[in-house]
Design a protein around this motif. Structure first.
Motif, PDB file in Angstrom:
ATOM      1  N   TYR A   1      21.753 -22.732  -3.938  1.00 55.19           N
ATOM      2  CA  TYR A   1      22.487 -22.201  -5.086  1.00 55.19           C
ATOM      3  C   TYR A   1      21.641 -21.143  -5.775  1.00 55.19           C
ATOM      4  CZ  TYR A   1      25.124 -22.057  -9.445  1.00 55.19           C
ATOM      5  OH  TYR A   1      25.869 -21.652 -10.526  1.00 55.19           O
ATOM      6  N   GLY A   2      22.265 -20.034  -6.123  1.00 56.31           N
ATOM      7  CA  GLY A   2      21.564 -18.946  -6.803  1.00 56.31           C
ATOM      8  C   GLY A   2      21.092 -17.864  -5.858  1.00 56.31           C
ATOM      9  N   GLU A   3      21.270 -18.078  -4.538  1.00 59.14           N
ATOM     10  CA  GLU A   3      20.941 -17.052  -3.554  1.00 59.14           C
ATOM     11  C   GLU A   3      22.227 -16.364  -3.125  1.00 59.14           C
ATOM     12  OE1 GLU A   3      18.975 -18.822  -0.210  1.00 59.14           O
ATOM     13  OE2 GLU A   3      17.509 -19.839  -1.486  1.00 59.14           O
ATOM     14  N   CYS A   4      22.197 -15.056  -3.041  1.00 58.05           N
ATOM     15  CA  CYS A   4      23.363 -14.292  -2.591  1.00 58.05           C
ATOM     16  C   CYS A   4      23.677 -14.680  -1.146  1.00 58.05           C
ATOM     17  CB  CYS A   4      23.082 -12.798  -2.692  1.00 58.05           C
ATOM     18  SG  CYS A   4      24.434 -11.762  -2.091  1.00 58.05           S
ATOM     19  N   THR A   5      24.925 -15.021  -0.896  1.00 57.90           N
ATOM     20  CA  THR A   5      25.325 -15.422   0.451  1.00 57.90           C
ATOM     21  C   THR A   5      25.357 -14.247   1.427  1.00 57.90           C
ATOM     22  OG1 THR A   5      27.665 -15.232  -0.137  1.00 57.90           O
ATOM     23  CG2 THR A   5      26.659 -17.422  -0.333  1.00 57.90           C
ATOM     24  N   ASP A   6      25.363 -13.021   0.908  1.00 54.72           N
ATOM     25  CA  ASP A   6      25.378 -11.843   1.782  1.00 54.72           C
ATOM     26  C   ASP A   6      23.979 -11.330   2.092  1.00 54.72           C
ATOM     27  OD1 ASP A   6      28.104 -12.084   1.691  1.00 54.72           O
ATOM     28  OD2 ASP A   6      28.458 -10.188   0.640  1.00 54.72           O
ATOM     29  N   CYS A   7      23.173 -11.111   1.053  1.00 50.15           N
ATOM     30  CA  CYS A   7      21.858 -10.475   1.272  1.00 50.15           C
ATOM     31  C   CYS A   7      20.680 -11.417   1.057  1.00 50.15           C
ATOM     32  CB  CYS A   7      21.710  -9.242   0.391  1.00 50.15           C
ATOM     33  SG  CYS A   7      21.539  -9.603  -1.377  1.00 50.15           S
ATOM     34  N   GLY A   8      20.908 -12.584   0.465  1.00 53.36           N
ATOM     35  CA  GLY A   8      19.845 -13.568   0.281  1.00 53.36           C
ATOM     36  C   GLY A   8      18.989 -13.379  -0.956  1.00 53.36           C
ATOM     37  N   THR A   9      19.230 -12.320  -1.737  1.00 55.87           N
ATOM     38  CA  THR A   9      18.445 -12.137  -2.952  1.00 55.87           C
ATOM     39  C   THR A   9      18.911 -13.122  -4.021  1.00 55.87           C
ATOM     40  OG1 THR A   9      19.923 -10.457  -3.854  1.00 55.87           O
ATOM     41  CG2 THR A   9      18.084  -9.675  -2.504  1.00 55.87           C
ATOM     42  N   GLU A  10      18.096 -13.287  -5.035  1.00 55.47           N
ATOM     43  CA  GLU A  10      18.432 -14.214  -6.110  1.00 55.47           C
ATOM     44  C   GLU A  10      19.501 -13.599  -7.023  1.00 55.47           C
ATOM     45  OE1 GLU A  10      16.265 -16.565  -9.779  1.00 55.47           O
ATOM     46  OE2 GLU A  10      15.079 -16.024  -8.029  1.00 55.47           O
ATOM     47  N   ILE A  11      20.509 -14.406  -7.323  1.00 52.66           N
ATOM     48  CA  ILE A  11      21.548 -13.996  -8.262  1.00 52.66           C
ATOM     49  C   ILE A  11      20.999 -14.204  -9.657  1.00 52.66           C
ATOM     50  CG2 ILE A  11      23.899 -14.441  -9.073  1.00 52.66           C
ATOM     51  CD1 ILE A  11      24.489 -15.581  -6.255  1.00 52.66           C
ATOM     52  N   SER A  12      21.212 -13.245 -10.540  1.00 52.73           N
ATOM     53  CA  SER A  12      20.643 -13.345 -11.882  1.00 52.73           C
ATOM     54  C   SER A  12      21.183 -14.570 -12.612  1.00 52.73           C
ATOM     55  CB  SER A  12      20.954 -12.087 -12.693  1.00 52.73           C
ATOM     56  OG  SER A  12      22.320 -12.059 -13.048  1.00 52.73           O
ATOM     57  N   ALA A  13      20.331 -15.158 -13.436  1.00 54.23           N
ATOM     58  CA  ALA A  13      20.724 -16.335 -14.214  1.00 54.23           C
ATOM     59  C   ALA A  13      21.879 -16.006 -15.150  1.00 54.23           C
ATOM     60  CB  ALA A  13      19.530 -16.856 -15.002  1.00 54.23           C
TER      61      ALA A  13
END
Length: 123
Positions: A85-97
């Motif tokens: 959870y919190g990782e972009c499913t496309d690119c793997g970067t962290e989604i901002s809080a």
């Protein structure tokens, strides 16, 4: 996102899930069957056919939207359990809080979400 932050967003997701299930149950007729609910809702012979068609299309669109939202919430809960959870499913970067607090079911970072929406509009 660490497990404490993800756990804090689990409760709002569970609340959303519960509300969506209640909405879908109501839209689909509650305790009566879906066919009976549709017949009761759309079976008024005095209503013009165009009005019946518009109402039916609106109900189906709402049902589709709520079902898609429920799937997104369930997927977010699955990502919490999987530890992704919190990782972009496309690119793997962290989604901002901030994005996750605003939209806890978000599966993509803003950049990837914008690309997905542009691709959807072009299709």
């Amino acid at each position: 996102m660490d497990t404490t932050q993800a756990a804090a967003l689990r409760q709002p997701l569970l609340a959303q899930r519960s509300a969506l299930l209640a909405q879908l149950a109501e839209q689909r007729g509650g305790v009566i069957g879906r066919a009976e609910a549709a017949a009761a809702h759309f079976g008024q012979p005095e209503d013009p056919p165009a009005q019946l068609a518009a109402e039916r299309d609106l109900v189906f669109a709402l049902d589709e939207r709520e079902t898609a939202h429920l799937a997104a919430v369930d997927a977010a809960l699955d990502r919490i359990e999987a530890g992704t959870y919190g990782e972009c499913t496309d690119c793997g970067t962290e989604i901002s809080a901030a994005r996750l607090h605003a939209t806890p079911e978000a599966a993509r970072c803003v950049h990837c979400q914008e690309k997905a929406e542009q691709h959807r509009r072009a299709a």
